[in-house]
Design a protein around this motif. Structure first.
Motif, PDB file in Angstrom:
ATOM      1  N   HIS A 152       0.806  -1.220   0.000  1.00  0.00           N
ATOM      2  CA  HIS A 152       0.000   0.000   0.000  1.00  0.00           C
ATOM      3  C   HIS A 152       0.849   1.286   0.000  1.00  0.00           C
ATOM      4  O   HIS A 152       0.347   2.356  -0.348  1.00  0.00           O
ATOM      5  CB  HIS A 152      -0.947   0.004   1.203  1.00  0.00           C
ATOM      6  N   ASN A 153       2.121   1.198   0.339  1.00  0.00           N
ATOM      7  CA  ASN A 153       2.960   2.400   0.423  1.00  0.00           C
ATOM      8  C   ASN A 153       2.962   3.255  -0.841  1.00  0.00           C
ATOM      9  O   ASN A 153       2.802   4.475  -0.743  1.00  0.00           O
ATOM     10  CB  ASN A 153       4.385   2.040   0.824  1.00  0.00           C
ATOM     11  N   PRO A 154       3.138   2.700  -2.044  1.00  0.00           N
ATOM     12  CA  PRO A 154       3.129   3.560  -3.241  1.00  0.00           C
ATOM     13  C   PRO A 154       1.779   4.244  -3.461  1.00  0.00           C
ATOM     14  O   PRO A 154       1.721   5.354  -3.981  1.00  0.00           O
ATOM     15  CB  PRO A 154       3.448   2.601  -4.391  1.00  0.00           C
ATOM     16  N   VAL A 155       0.701   3.592  -3.043  1.00  0.00           N
ATOM     17  CA  VAL A 155      -0.639   4.188  -3.151  1.00  0.00           C
ATOM     18  C   VAL A 155      -0.755   5.329  -2.146  1.00  0.00           C
ATOM     19  O   VAL A 155      -1.192   6.432  -2.488  1.00  0.00           O
ATOM     20  CB  VAL A 155      -1.736   3.134  -2.905  1.00  0.00           C
ATOM     21  N   LYS A 156      -0.335   5.079  -0.932  1.00  0.00           N
ATOM     22  CA  LYS A 156      -0.394   6.082   0.134  1.00  0.00           C
ATOM     23  C   LYS A 156       0.389   7.342  -0.245  1.00  0.00           C
ATOM     24  O   LYS A 156      -0.037   8.457   0.036  1.00  0.00           O
ATOM     25  CB  LYS A 156       0.165   5.477   1.423  1.00  0.00           C
ATOM     26  N   ARG A 157       1.499   7.169  -0.914  1.00  0.00           N
ATOM     27  CA  ARG A 157       2.339   8.300  -1.314  1.00  0.00           C
ATOM     28  C   ARG A 157       1.862   8.968  -2.606  1.00  0.00           C
ATOM     29  O   ARG A 157       2.427   9.964  -3.024  1.00  0.00           O
ATOM     30  CB  ARG A 157       3.780   7.856  -1.444  1.00  0.00           C
ATOM     31  N   GLY A 158       0.859   8.378  -3.241  1.00  0.00           N
ATOM     32  CA  GLY A 158       0.290   8.987  -4.433  1.00  0.00           C
ATOM     33  C   GLY A 158       1.023   8.673  -5.729  1.00  0.00           C
ATOM     34  O   GLY A 158       0.800   9.319  -6.745  1.00  0.00           O
ATOM     35  N   TYR A 159       1.892   7.675  -5.701  1.00  0.00           N
ATOM     36  CA  TYR A 159       2.633   7.315  -6.916  1.00  0.00           C
ATOM     37  C   TYR A 159       1.766   6.576  -7.921  1.00  0.00           C
ATOM     38  O   TYR A 159       1.980   6.680  -9.130  1.00  0.00           O
ATOM     39  CB  TYR A 159       3.844   6.452  -6.573  1.00  0.00           C
ATOM     40  N   VAL A 160       0.823   5.785  -7.425  1.00  0.00           N
ATOM     41  CA  VAL A 160      -0.090   5.016  -8.266  1.00  0.00           C
ATOM     42  C   VAL A 160      -1.462   4.988  -7.606  1.00  0.00           C
ATOM     43  O   VAL A 160      -1.594   5.281  -6.416  1.00  0.00           O
ATOM     44  CB  VAL A 160       0.406   3.559  -8.480  1.00  0.00           C
ATOM     45  N   VAL A 175      -1.110  -2.720  -7.534  1.00  0.00           N
ATOM     46  CA  VAL A 175      -0.682  -3.573  -8.655  1.00  0.00           C
ATOM     47  C   VAL A 175      -0.074  -2.765  -9.803  1.00  0.00           C
ATOM     48  O   VAL A 175       0.599  -3.330 -10.661  1.00  0.00           O
ATOM     49  CB  VAL A 175      -1.843  -4.450  -9.184  1.00  0.00           C
ATOM     50  N   HIS A 176      -0.287  -1.457  -9.812  1.00  0.00           N
ATOM     51  CA  HIS A 176       0.272  -0.609 -10.860  1.00  0.00           C
ATOM     52  C   HIS A 176       1.703  -0.158 -10.567  1.00  0.00           C
ATOM     53  O   HIS A 176       2.352   0.410 -11.439  1.00  0.00           O
ATOM     54  CB  HIS A 176      -0.614   0.619 -11.081  1.00  0.00           C
ATOM     55  N   TRP A 177       2.173  -0.383  -9.345  1.00  0.00           N
ATOM     56  CA  TRP A 177       3.544  -0.013  -8.987  1.00  0.00           C
ATOM     57  C   TRP A 177       4.492  -1.014  -9.629  1.00  0.00           C
ATOM     58  O   TRP A 177       4.405  -2.221  -9.411  1.00  0.00           O
ATOM     59  CB  TRP A 177       3.710   0.014  -7.472  1.00  0.00           C
ATOM     60  N   ARG A 178       5.393  -0.519 -10.438  1.00  0.00           N
ATOM     61  CA  ARG A 178       6.289  -1.344 -11.241  1.00  0.00           C
ATOM     62  C   ARG A 178       7.066  -2.379 -10.415  1.00  0.00           C
ATOM     63  O   ARG A 178       7.294  -3.499 -10.854  1.00  0.00           O
ATOM     64  CB  ARG A 178       7.254  -0.416 -11.966  1.00  0.00           C
ATOM     65  N   TYR A 179       7.495  -1.991  -9.229  1.00  0.00           N
ATOM     66  CA  TYR A 179       8.377  -2.844  -8.430  1.00  0.00           C
ATOM     67  C   TYR A 179       7.623  -3.670  -7.387  1.00  0.00           C
ATOM     68  O   TYR A 179       8.241  -4.286  -6.530  1.00  0.00           O
ATOM     69  CB  TYR A 179       9.435  -1.981  -7.739  1.00  0.00           C
ATOM     70  N   SER A 180       6.315  -3.668  -7.442  1.00  0.00           N
ATOM     71  CA  SER A 180       5.513  -4.333  -6.429  1.00  0.00           C
ATOM     72  C   SER A 180       5.239  -5.794  -6.770  1.00  0.00           C
ATOM     73  O   SER A 180       5.059  -6.153  -7.929  1.00  0.00           O
ATOM     74  CB  SER A 180       4.175  -3.611  -6.271  1.00  0.00           C
ATOM     75  N   SER A 181       5.163  -6.601  -5.730  1.00  0.00           N
ATOM     76  CA  SER A 181       4.749  -7.992  -5.904  1.00  0.00           C
ATOM     77  C   SER A 181       3.233  -8.130  -5.684  1.00  0.00           C
ATOM     78  O   SER A 181       2.723  -9.248  -5.633  1.00  0.00           O
ATOM     79  CB  SER A 181       5.497  -8.905  -4.926  1.00  0.00           C
ATOM     80  N   ALA A 182       2.525  -7.007  -5.553  1.00  0.00           N
ATOM     81  CA  ALA A 182       1.092  -7.036  -5.282  1.00  0.00           C
ATOM     82  C   ALA A 182       0.324  -7.865  -6.316  1.00  0.00           C
ATOM     83  O   ALA A 182      -0.645  -8.532  -5.985  1.00  0.00           O
ATOM     84  CB  ALA A 182       0.518  -5.618  -5.231  1.00  0.00           C
ATOM     85  N   ARG A 183       0.782  -7.854  -7.549  1.00  0.00           N
ATOM     86  CA  ARG A 183       0.117  -8.644  -8.608  1.00  0.00           C
ATOM     87  C   ARG A 183       0.132 -10.129  -8.266  1.00  0.00           C
ATOM     88  O   ARG A 183      -0.775 -10.871  -8.627  1.00  0.00           O
ATOM     89  CB  ARG A 183       0.807  -8.408  -9.954  1.00  0.00           C
ATOM     90  N   ASN A 184       1.159 -10.563  -7.561  1.00  0.00           N
ATOM     91  CA  ASN A 184       1.278 -11.968  -7.181  1.00  0.00           C
ATOM     92  C   ASN A 184       0.288 -12.371  -6.096  1.00  0.00           C
ATOM     93  O   ASN A 184       0.065 -13.558  -5.880  1.00  0.00           O
ATOM     94  CB  ASN A 184       2.697 -12.291  -6.711  1.00  0.00           C
TER      95      ASN A 184
END
Length: 54
Positions: free
Chosen positions: A30-38, A42-51
């Motif tokens: 959730h960190n990239p979402v919280k910071r407003g990057y995505v 799952v849209h964060w390039r370096y995230s394993s969230a898609r998995n």
């Protein structure tokens, strides 16, 4: 960028069970979402969230 020390989180925390592990993974995702990057983790390039999508 901030270090753990700046946030008062200097001591690592022992992951004691599966529920705690899942909470930590969710927090990390959730960190990239919280910071407003995505808009979605799952849209964060370096995230394993898609998995972890179900």
């Amino acid at each position: 960028m901030h270090s753990h020390a700046e946030h008062g989180n200097e001591n690592p925390e022992l992951i004691q069970n599966e529920a705690m592990m899942l909470q930590k993974i969710e927090y990390i995702h959730h960190n990239p979402v919280k910071r407003g990057y995505v808009d979605q983790a799952v849209h964060w390039r370096y995230s394993s969230a898609r998995n972890y999508e179900g």
